[in-house]
Design an enzyme around this catalytic site. Structure first.
Site: not given
Length: 435
Positions: A244, A267
């Site tokens: 993430d 991310h």
């Protein structure tokens, strides 16, 4: 994930840069090459040492840990000895600490009792954030190069069955004023690796993060750092392998410096998400991100803002309608490889219906953003586009600048999607809108 010669070369460079020097009481001197927005306080000397006992049989060592912390608080050092494993099966509130070091040479392992942790971990009042422990106080350092293991696999599997469970965050830095965290190895966090809340003047230096799932169930929401209601934070010289955000600046994060990171599988380095909660004001300002290598990721530079209408990204992540501002944000110098978007700015986070988003534009403004000196190759997943800058209204975005963006897709294209933004300030090739 593909491993290119660029990645191999960069990992070699990062291996040198991501190892923090010997622990320094001068936090300011340790920050390099950029200096924090405000000077970091120097740590005072320590004059006594306490070694934490361990049962050595898998029993909970929490009482031993608390005993050592109380004994050596106010001027001492607590040592977790090398070649020992310390088991934590109790939620520890360590916000009473002052002028103390925690030297982690061995391994700290959290139990896999998911029922206990869901009932007893510390609720942090933001999204679904809970933490195994709360580390806070004044002038607290945690270093030593040892390992802190969150026993995450049981949580990855459980979350696949029920996405409303409360998964603890490995490192809860809560209400800390003045501190150095690292070098440390962090492994298998159930959720974020760090949640830094209501804290100030903290340096994270030499953090090694890794912990992929060993089953078919992904390790989700494993952000490297989330800062929240915190000021004057430095994150540097670290390697992050996660699934993430590499770093995420949550509401009311100010004066944040991030430099010399290698992020893999993430991310990106993200402002937000912001504006999630109706009638709440979110501010993120004065953020400088410098010298990042980003590989096998969805994004490099990312700003994500919820629209002015309720939206749902997933069953456990819904929102929209909040207000506030994003201001004075700089991303400077990045090498990317196999990244979907080199730049992604959106005020429609969680809302796939662009028409609806534009009808209810975000109440949270974005201004004074500078993105420069990017190079590398995207994944091609958004071909021919390598970036997207989409505002929900021309009135909510201003002074967004890009320069020296040398990023292409594997096919050699360099197109951007641009909406409701002043294209004269952008050096990129805006060829499409989001409609």
């Amino acid at each position: 994930m593909r491993l290119t010669h660029v990645l191999s070369h960069t990992l070699g460079l990062l291996a040198l840069g991501a190892t923090a020097e010997a622990f320094s009481r001068s936090r300011e001197a340790a920050c390099s090459p950029k200096k924090p927005f405000r000077p970091l306080p120097t740590s005072s000397s320590r004059d006594k040492t306490c070694h934490v006992r361990s049962h050595g049989d898998g029993s909970d060592d929490s009482d031993y840990i608390l005993s050592a912390l109380h004994q050596c608080n106010h001027g001492g050092k607590v040592v977790f000895d090398e070649d020992k494993e310390y088991i934590i099966g109790t939620a520890l509130n360590m916000t009473f600490l002052k002028n103390i070091d925690l030297e982690v040479l061995g391994t700290i392992l959290f139990t896999n009792d998911t029922d206990y942790w869901q009932a007893n971990s510390f609720k942090q009042g933001f999204q679904n954030a809970t933490t195994f422990f709360q580390l806070g106080g004044e002038d607290v350092n945690m270093y030593g190069g040892g390992t802190i293991n969150g026993n995450g696999q049981v949580w990855y599997d459980l979350y696949a069955e029920d996405d409303l469970i409360l998964r603890p965050i490995l490192m809860g830095i809560i209400g800390l004023n003045g501190g150095t965290i690292g070098p440390l190895k962090l492994r298998y966090s159930p959720q974020y690796y760090h949640f830094v809340a209501n804290s100030s003047n903290v340096l994270f230096d030499g953090i090694d993060i890794s912990g992929y799932s060993k089953s078919d169930n992904e390790a989700k929401n494993t952000d490297g750092w989330d800062t929240y209601r915190s000021n004057n934070i430095v994150i540097q010289n670290s390697v992050i392998n996660n699934g993430d955000d590499c770093v995420s600046f949550k509401p009311n994060s100010t004066n944040i410096l991030v430099q010399n990171l290698h992020c893999n599988g993430s991310h990106g380095i993200s402002v937000g998400s912001l504006g999630q909660y109706k009638d709440e004001v979110d501010i993120v300002e004065n953020v400088y991100v410098y010298n990042i290598s980003m590989f096998n990721a969805s994004d490099m530079a990312r700003i994500k803002v919820w629209p002015g209408t309720p939206s749902a990204l997933s069953a456990d992540l819904q929102g929209g309608g909040g207000s506030g501002s994003v201001k004075n944000i700089t991303y400077d110098t990045a090498l990317i490889d196999n990244v979907d978007w080199a730049i992604e700015i959106t005020q429609c986070y969680g809302q796939k219906n662009t028409t609806l988003c534009n009808e209810y534009p975000s109440s949270l403004t974005i201004s004074d953003v500078h993105i420069k000196n990017f190079r590398g190759t995207t994944s091609g997943s958004e071909d021919p586009y390598v970036g997207t800058i989409v505002c929900s209204s021309p009135d909510t975005c201003s002074d967004i600048y890009t320069s020296n963006i040398n990023v292409t897709s594997p096919d050699g294209t360099n197109d951007f999607v641009c909406d409701n933004v002043d294209e004269s300030l952008l050096s990129v090739n805006c060829t499409a809108t989001s409609d």
